[in-house]
Design an enzyme around this catalytic site. Structure first.
Site, PDB file in Angstrom:
ATOM      1  N   GLY A   1     -10.896   7.346   5.953  1.00  0.00           N
ATOM      2  CA  GLY A   1     -10.421   8.566   6.590  1.00  0.00           C
ATOM      3  C   GLY A   1      -9.380   9.330   5.789  1.00  0.00           C
TER       4      GLY A   1
ATOM      5  N   LEU B   1      -6.245   8.644   5.518  1.00  0.00           N
ATOM      6  CA  LEU B   1      -5.197   8.832   6.527  1.00  0.00           C
ATOM      7  C   LEU B   1      -3.790   8.466   6.055  1.00  0.00           C
ATOM      8  CD1 LEU B   1      -7.163   7.271   9.532  1.00  0.00           C
ATOM      9  CD2 LEU B   1      -6.685   9.693   9.164  1.00  0.00           C
TER      10      LEU B   1
ATOM     11  N   VAL C   1      -2.374   5.262  -2.449  1.00  0.00           N
ATOM     12  CA  VAL C   1      -3.234   5.924  -3.434  1.00  0.00           C
ATOM     13  C   VAL C   1      -4.721   5.693  -3.143  1.00  0.00           C
ATOM     14  CG1 VAL C   1      -3.774   6.049  -5.909  1.00  0.00           C
ATOM     15  CG2 VAL C   1      -1.410   5.663  -5.175  1.00  0.00           C
TER      16      VAL C   1
ATOM     17  N   HIS D   1      -2.296   6.990  12.974  1.00  0.00           N
ATOM     18  CA  HIS D   1      -3.449   6.094  13.236  1.00  0.00           C
ATOM     19  C   HIS D   1      -3.026   4.634  13.342  1.00  0.00           C
ATOM     20  CE1 HIS D   1      -3.219   5.623   8.844  1.00  0.00           C
ATOM     21  NE2 HIS D   1      -4.036   4.591   8.912  1.00  0.00           N
TER      22      HIS D   1
ATOM     23  N   GLU E   1       7.023  -2.111   9.527  1.00  0.00           N
ATOM     24  CA  GLU E   1       5.662  -2.376   9.033  1.00  0.00           C
ATOM     25  C   GLU E   1       5.319  -3.860   9.072  1.00  0.00           C
ATOM     26  OE1 GLU E   1       3.383   0.177   7.723  1.00  0.00           O
ATOM     27  OE2 GLU E   1       4.737   1.534   8.755  1.00  0.00           O
TER      28      GLU E   1
ATOM     29  N   HIS F   1       4.047  -0.478   0.633  1.00  0.00           N
ATOM     30  CA  HIS F   1       4.606  -1.676   1.277  1.00  0.00           C
ATOM     31  C   HIS F   1       5.128  -2.578   0.169  1.00  0.00           C
ATOM     32  CE1 HIS F   1       1.635  -1.174   4.855  1.00  0.00           C
ATOM     33  NE2 HIS F   1       2.847  -0.848   5.266  1.00  0.00           N
TER      34      HIS F   1
ATOM     35  N   CYS G   1      -2.815  -8.168   2.521  1.00  0.00           N
ATOM     36  CA  CYS G   1      -2.785  -7.255   3.678  1.00  0.00           C
ATOM     37  C   CYS G   1      -3.625  -7.803   4.812  1.00  0.00           C
ATOM     38  CB  CYS G   1      -3.372  -5.894   3.323  1.00  0.00           C
ATOM     39  SG  CYS G   1      -2.547  -5.035   2.009  1.00  0.00           S
TER      40      CYS G   1
HETATM   41  O1  SUG Z   1      -1.308   1.305   6.273  1.00  0.00           O
HETATM   42  N1  SUG Z   1      -4.532   1.820   4.941  1.00  0.00           N
HETATM   43  C1  SUG Z   1      -3.456   0.896   5.304  1.00  0.00           C
HETATM   44  C2  SUG Z   1      -3.367  -0.221   4.300  1.00  0.00           C
HETATM   45  C3  SUG Z   1      -2.425  -1.290   4.743  1.00  0.00           C
HETATM   46  C4  SUG Z   1      -2.210  -2.323   3.714  1.00  0.00           C
HETATM   47  N2  SUG Z   1      -1.357  -3.330   4.206  1.00  0.00           N
HETATM   48  C5  SUG Z   1      -0.420  -3.985   3.494  1.00  0.00           C
HETATM   49  N3  SUG Z   1      -0.041  -3.555   2.315  1.00  0.00           N
HETATM   50  N4  SUG Z   1       0.134  -5.007   4.016  1.00  0.00           N
HETATM   51  C6  SUG Z   1      -2.115   1.648   5.405  1.00  0.00           C
HETATM   52  O2  SUG Z   1      -1.893   2.552   4.581  1.00  0.00           O
HETATM   53  C7  SUG Z   1      -6.038   3.674   5.308  1.00  0.00           C
HETATM   54  C8  SUG Z   1      -6.914   4.187   6.424  1.00  0.00           C
HETATM   55  C9  SUG Z   1      -7.793   5.324   5.991  1.00  0.00           C
HETATM   56  O3  SUG Z   1      -7.375   6.127   5.159  1.00  0.00           O
HETATM   57  O4  SUG Z   1      -8.921   5.409   6.511  1.00  0.00           O
HETATM   58  C10 SUG Z   1      -4.942   2.743   5.805  1.00  0.00           C
HETATM   59  O5  SUG Z   1      -4.507   2.848   6.927  1.00  0.00           O
END
Ligand code: SUG
Length: 448
Positions: free
Chosen positions: A19, A21, A26, A137, A174, A250, A371
């Protein structure tokens, strides 16, 4: 008493999609609008869970969330039947429909912060659901996260659950992505390491200029207080704002800790020497011997770390005391990172083996091996008190694989999210899943 670090992996949900989002992440931004393959994503995750189980680690599974989140869309003013809510959102506000469909709860390192019983004042394992307040989201995850964690760790004699912190930017939290723990043994008191990106109330702490710092100092301090951690058992450190601006959204994108070891990039933190000395001193007071491996920027640039997710690896202790590093394929594809890893193994330090996993579907949204898992250190009694339905077994692996193959699509594009049939498919699948995992009613469609 024996103790374990149990990895609970997020099961990828049926609406996994790209998405775009997450500003500051990156991979999420660069893969926006690509077609996803939810079935492959879920199977890749299950493969990793099975592999760890087969290696003798205790492995658990954390259920995905109900998506599209119709209740979230209703709270934003879309009304009518569920199908009409989705149709109206698709017509009037597609970005909100996309957000309400995100399968982002798969990255369970962001589900909560967990403190083992050896660290807490009341001797229980404490969980604080993360408010994930930086991204809309993700901010809608915590109510269901709390219900799912409550159904997994229900025994109040052993487990304490805290609601997410106030949903404002000053308490942006987070979860475990910005938290790690050092200890001599999982069952002994350790040192919990909270890494924040900025301070909400104290302007002496620098902040990134380009991308958001998701975790605040004040949120980390609140979690430490809620969990009843002692002054001797915590260290707070600031992430280097310059690396946040390079896509390290993160801390677990630039550092990972386990046992007595911190594996990190040279540029990960501010005031690194002072921070390492504090970790060393506090762990020594607990009988431990803190060690760190700093990866030099002239061998692995921050950009390479962000692309390969070298540090978003799982650092696991094996029975013989040596460590294993679980990395994504992208590390093998990056010549500098792969060369660094060969050198690390040849050096004969605590990390003795590297295992590579294909997690491309998740990686394309910025989610690597670390993650995808929430670590919960438990002693034998506590492990026995966990809902047994969520502990991975060969039979559960087979059942979940069949469940994914039965219910998941193998392609999902933005236009598919408006299909009211997708909601029905997801609810049917999740209803069956709560029975497989013996969770009871945890989803809004099951409760309301
Ligand atoms: O929060 N990606 C998550 C990835 C989380 C990774 N978690 C850790 N590093 N622990 C975020 O950015 C992308 C969703 C999208 O673009 O469809 C997203 O939410």
């Amino acid at each position: 008493m024996k103790s374990f670090e149990v990895n609970f992996d997020g099961l990828v949900g049926p609406t996994h999609n790209y998405g775009g989002l997450s500003f500051g992440n990156v991979a999420s931004q660069s893969n926006s609008q690509q077609a996803s393959n939810p079935r492959e994503a879920a199977l890749q995750g299950l493969e990793k869970m099975k592999a760890l189980m087969d290696m003798g680690f205790v492995q658990g599974v954390l259920a995905p969330q109900e998506r599209p989140d119709v209740a979230a869309l209703r709270s934003l003013g879309f009304a009518g039947t569920d199908a009409q809510v989705i149709e109206r959102a698709a017509k009037e506000a597609m970005p909100l429909l996309v957000a309400s469909c995100s399968a982002s709860s798969m990255w369970v390192a962001n589900a909560a912060t967990v403190s083992p019983s050896a660290d807490t004042s009341d001797g229980r394992v404490h969980f604080t659901a993360a408010n994930l307040n930086c991204k809309y989201h993700r901010s809608i995850e915590h109510p269901t996260t709390s219900r799912v964690l409550g159904a997994m760790f229900a025994d109040q004699q052993h487990f304490a659950h805290h609601a997410a912190l106030p949903a404002v930017a000053q308490f942006g939290d987070e979860g475990a992505a910005n938290h790690t723990r050092f200890c001599r043994d999982y069952g002994e008191a350790g040192v919990e390491f909270f890494v924040f990106g900025r301070s909400a109330f104290d302007s002496r702490y620098p902040a990134p200029q380009k991308y958001p710092a998701r975790q605040t100092l004040e949120a980390s301090q609140a979690v430490a207080r809620l969990h009843g951690l002692s002054e001797e058992g915590v260290v707070f450190a600031q992430q280097n704002p310059a690396v946040i601006d390079q896509g390290v959204f993160h801390n677990d994108v630039i550092a990972v800790g386990n046992g007595e070891l911190l594996f990190h990039h040279q540029d990960a933190f501010l005031n690194t020497e002072q921070m390492l000395a504090e970790l060393h001193g506090k762990l020594a007071a607990r009988g431990g011997n803190f060690q760190s491996i700093s990866v030099p920027r002239d061998q692995v640039a921050v950009e390479d770390a962000v692309r390969s997710y070298l540090f978003n690896s799982q650092l696991l202790s094996r029975a013989d005391g040596s460590m294993l590093l679980i990395v994504p394929e992208e590390c093998r594809a990056n010549p500098r990172v792969w060369q660094y890893l060969q050198g690390l193994l040849a050096a004969g330090g605590p990390i003795r083996e590297v295992k590579v996993f294909d997690l491309k579907q998740s990686m394309q949204n910025g989610g690597g091996p670390a993650c995808l898992r929430l670590r919960v250190a438990l002693n034998e009694t506590e492990l026995a008190a966990v809902n047994p339905g969520v502990i991975m077994t060969p039979a559960l692996y087979d059942t979940l694989t069949a469940w994914v193959n039965k219910h998941y699509r193998d392609a999902l594009r933005e236009s598919d999210l408006a299909d009211p049939q997708l909601l029905l498919e997801c609810r049917t699948a999740l209803d069956e899943l709560t029975q497989i995992l013996k969770l009871g009613a945890v989803y809004p469609f099951q409760i309301n």
